[in-house]
Design a protein around this motif. Sequence first.
Motif, PDB file in Angstrom:
ATOM      1  N   PRO A   1       6.039  13.018   6.570  1.00 14.20           N
ATOM      2  CA  PRO A   1       5.427  11.847   5.946  1.00 14.20           C
ATOM      3  C   PRO A   1       4.210  11.362   6.732  1.00 14.20           C
ATOM      4  CG  PRO A   1       7.437  11.236   7.106  1.00 14.20           C
ATOM      5  CD  PRO A   1       7.384  12.738   7.097  1.00 14.20           C
ATOM      6  N   PRO A   2       3.240  10.787   6.068  1.00 13.64           N
ATOM      7  CA  PRO A   2       2.055  10.284   6.760  1.00 13.64           C
ATOM      8  C   PRO A   2       2.371   9.039   7.572  1.00 13.64           C
ATOM      9  CG  PRO A   2       2.026   9.607   4.469  1.00 13.64           C
ATOM     10  CD  PRO A   2       3.201  10.537   4.619  1.00 13.64           C
ATOM     11  N   THR A   3       1.509   8.762   8.535  1.00  9.97           N
ATOM     12  CA  THR A   3       1.623   7.500   9.279  1.00  9.97           C
ATOM     13  C   THR A   3       0.612   6.483   8.758  1.00  9.97           C
ATOM     14  OG1 THR A   3       0.025   8.196  10.972  1.00  9.97           O
ATOM     15  CG2 THR A   3       2.355   8.720  11.354  1.00  9.97           C
ATOM     16  N   ALA A   4      -0.250   6.915   7.846  1.00 14.26           N
ATOM     17  CA  ALA A   4      -1.217   6.002   7.232  1.00 14.26           C
ATOM     18  C   ALA A   4      -1.535   6.484   5.822  1.00 14.26           C
ATOM     19  CB  ALA A   4      -2.499   5.924   8.054  1.00 14.26           C
ATOM     20  N   ILE A   5      -1.724   5.532   4.897  1.00 18.18           N
ATOM     21  CA  ILE A   5      -2.063   5.853   3.513  1.00 18.18           C
ATOM     22  C   ILE A   5      -3.219   4.964   3.072  1.00 18.18           C
ATOM     23  CG2 ILE A   5      -1.254   6.066   1.135  1.00 18.18           C
ATOM     24  CD1 ILE A   5       1.610   6.170   2.158  1.00 18.18           C
ATOM     25  N   VAL A   6      -4.212   5.591   2.433  1.00 20.97           N
ATOM     26  CA  VAL A   6      -5.349   4.860   1.870  1.00 20.97           C
ATOM     27  C   VAL A   6      -5.225   4.905   0.350  1.00 20.97           C
ATOM     28  CG1 VAL A   6      -7.852   4.676   1.765  1.00 20.97           C
ATOM     29  CG2 VAL A   6      -6.764   5.633   3.807  1.00 20.97           C
ATOM     30  N   TYR A   7      -5.272   3.735  -0.289  1.00 23.13           N
ATOM     31  CA  TYR A   7      -5.110   3.634  -1.741  1.00 23.13           C
ATOM     32  C   TYR A   7      -6.442   3.294  -2.411  1.00 23.13           C
ATOM     33  CZ  TYR A   7      -0.095   3.231  -0.660  1.00 23.13           C
ATOM     34  OH  TYR A   7       1.182   3.450  -0.200  1.00 23.13           O
ATOM     35  N   ASP A   8      -6.604   3.763  -3.647  1.00 23.81           N
ATOM     36  CA  ASP A   8      -7.857   3.537  -4.362  1.00 23.81           C
ATOM     37  C   ASP A   8      -7.972   2.159  -5.006  1.00 23.81           C
ATOM     38  OD1 ASP A   8      -9.741   5.429  -3.907  1.00 23.81           O
ATOM     39  OD2 ASP A   8      -9.567   6.446  -5.824  1.00 23.81           O
ATOM     40  N   ASN A   9      -6.917   1.377  -4.974  1.00 21.95           N
ATOM     41  CA  ASN A   9      -7.066  -0.025  -5.363  1.00 21.95           C
ATOM     42  C   ASN A   9      -5.946  -0.864  -4.768  1.00 21.95           C
ATOM     43  OD1 ASN A   9      -4.834   0.416  -7.049  1.00 21.95           O
ATOM     44  ND2 ASN A   9      -5.779  -0.511  -8.848  1.00 21.95           N
ATOM     45  N   ASP A  10      -6.051  -2.159  -4.908  1.00 21.09           N
ATOM     46  CA  ASP A  10      -5.112  -3.095  -4.304  1.00 21.09           C
ATOM     47  C   ASP A  10      -3.740  -3.051  -4.974  1.00 21.09           C
ATOM     48  OD1 ASP A  10      -6.315  -4.049  -6.625  1.00 21.09           O
ATOM     49  OD2 ASP A  10      -6.182  -6.145  -6.023  1.00 21.09           O
ATOM     50  N   VAL A  11      -3.718  -2.840  -6.287  1.00 21.13           N
ATOM     51  CA  VAL A  11      -2.451  -2.829  -7.027  1.00 21.13           C
ATOM     52  C   VAL A  11      -1.542  -1.703  -6.538  1.00 21.13           C
ATOM     53  CG1 VAL A  11      -1.403  -2.552  -9.311  1.00 21.13           C
ATOM     54  CG2 VAL A  11      -3.505  -3.896  -9.050  1.00 21.13           C
ATOM     55  N   MET A  12      -2.093  -0.509  -6.388  1.00 20.14           N
ATOM     56  CA  MET A  12      -1.295   0.622  -5.902  1.00 20.14           C
ATOM     57  C   MET A  12      -0.867   0.404  -4.453  1.00 20.14           C
ATOM     58  SD  MET A  12      -2.944   4.060  -7.660  1.00 20.14           S
ATOM     59  CE  MET A  12      -4.518   4.002  -6.809  1.00 20.14           C
ATOM     60  N   ALA A  13      -1.725  -0.214  -3.649  1.00 22.53           N
ATOM     61  CA  ALA A  13      -1.404  -0.432  -2.237  1.00 22.53           C
ATOM     62  C   ALA A  13      -0.247  -1.399  -2.075  1.00 22.53           C
ATOM     63  CB  ALA A  13      -2.637  -0.951  -1.502  1.00 22.53           C
ATOM     64  N   VAL A  14      -0.270  -2.489  -2.814  1.00 19.60           N
ATOM     65  CA  VAL A  14       0.818  -3.472  -2.715  1.00 19.60           C
ATOM     66  C   VAL A  14       2.127  -2.867  -3.220  1.00 19.60           C
ATOM     67  CG1 VAL A  14       1.653  -5.687  -3.584  1.00 19.60           C
ATOM     68  CG2 VAL A  14      -0.712  -5.462  -2.811  1.00 19.60           C
ATOM     69  N   ALA A  15       2.049  -2.083  -4.277  1.00 17.77           N
ATOM     70  CA  ALA A  15       3.252  -1.395  -4.765  1.00 17.77           C
ATOM     71  C   ALA A  15       3.771  -0.419  -3.716  1.00 17.77           C
ATOM     72  CB  ALA A  15       2.945  -0.659  -6.062  1.00 17.77           C
ATOM     73  N   GLY A  16       2.845   0.251  -3.015  1.00 19.06           N
ATOM     74  CA  GLY A  16       3.236   1.173  -1.952  1.00 19.06           C
ATOM     75  C   GLY A  16       3.941   0.458  -0.816  1.00 19.06           C
ATOM     76  N   ALA A  17       3.480  -0.734  -0.471  1.00 15.25           N
ATOM     77  CA  ALA A  17       4.114  -1.516   0.590  1.00 15.25           C
ATOM     78  C   ALA A  17       5.551  -1.885   0.213  1.00 15.25           C
ATOM     79  CB  ALA A  17       3.301  -2.777   0.863  1.00 15.25           C
TER      80      ALA A  17
END
Length: 329
Positions: free
Chosen positions: A234-250
């Motif tokens: 698994p990665p230790t860092a993830i970059v998302y293309d928008n805020d909605v996907m990032a918050v869901a990822g969290a």
Amino acid sequence: MRRPTIKDIAAAAGVSKGAVSLALNGRSGVSESTRARVLDVASALGYRPSVTARALSSASADAVGLVLVRPPRALGDEAFFFQLIAGMQSEMSSALLLQVVSSRSAEIELYQRWWAEHRVDGVFLVDLLVDDPRVELMSSLGLPAVVVGGAGHHGALASVWADDYAAMTSVVEYLKSLGHRRIARVAGLASLLHTVRRDQAFLASVVDGVIVAGDYTAESGAAATRSLLTSPEPPTAIVYDNDVMAVAGAEVAAALGVAVPSALSLVAWDDSVLAQRGRMTALSRDTFAFGARAARALLAVVGGASPTDVEDVLPELVVRGSTSAAPVG
């Protein structure tokens, strides 16, 4: 006897009303075979154009258009477009005609209809493709347009854009400075030019970088994150293309027991209230001002000015509580 209309011709010829208007007015945008069929049908039906309508077609529509190819539900979650539209509207006294469609073909047909019916004086083109048929279409129609994004792929049209390649590089370099090496990216739609540019920058900066496709929705962000975090490495860092996907990822990381930021750092593209409340590190820019610049560029072209190519300021990385040094081991 009822006077035949464009709708009647379209039904008989098996084409759209927009295509009928293009053919009847001798304008580009339809094939010669379609034009011939439309003219034959119009003649057979005894169609005669309205003199009043033709006179009105030369007047200003006092409106500009913006078409978005999005599932309506996904659009409701994207704060970026609300800020962009607000910025556009702040510079215009004319109406902004906004329509959401399900496909590129529907978008192109809508532009043809708007042009044929003189519904708009110009349009904003967003979500540019690498080889985008809309660019050539606007040039052939002579419809004033501004490409929002898409440096180097906007042909002779005006363009307002930011450097996605440089912005992605800055994010990756920041994460590498924190010691992260296993970095993943949850991308937006693969067909879009800015997605391609960000992918290129990411892969040029990350050794064995992993990219998972998303579609800007929370559902896709959650699914991509779950797939990444349950993988063998698994990665230790993830970059998302928008805020909605990032918050869901969290939220997925929390459900899996992966602590943010001590075990996993997260970065979102496009800052927003959602990102701020989630203490999400994000690329921030003044989207309202970006929309205003695009509107000024379009108004200038509508007014007869030569198209301009304007580079916007590079988005700035705002560090919050979702990023930290890479975990040891």
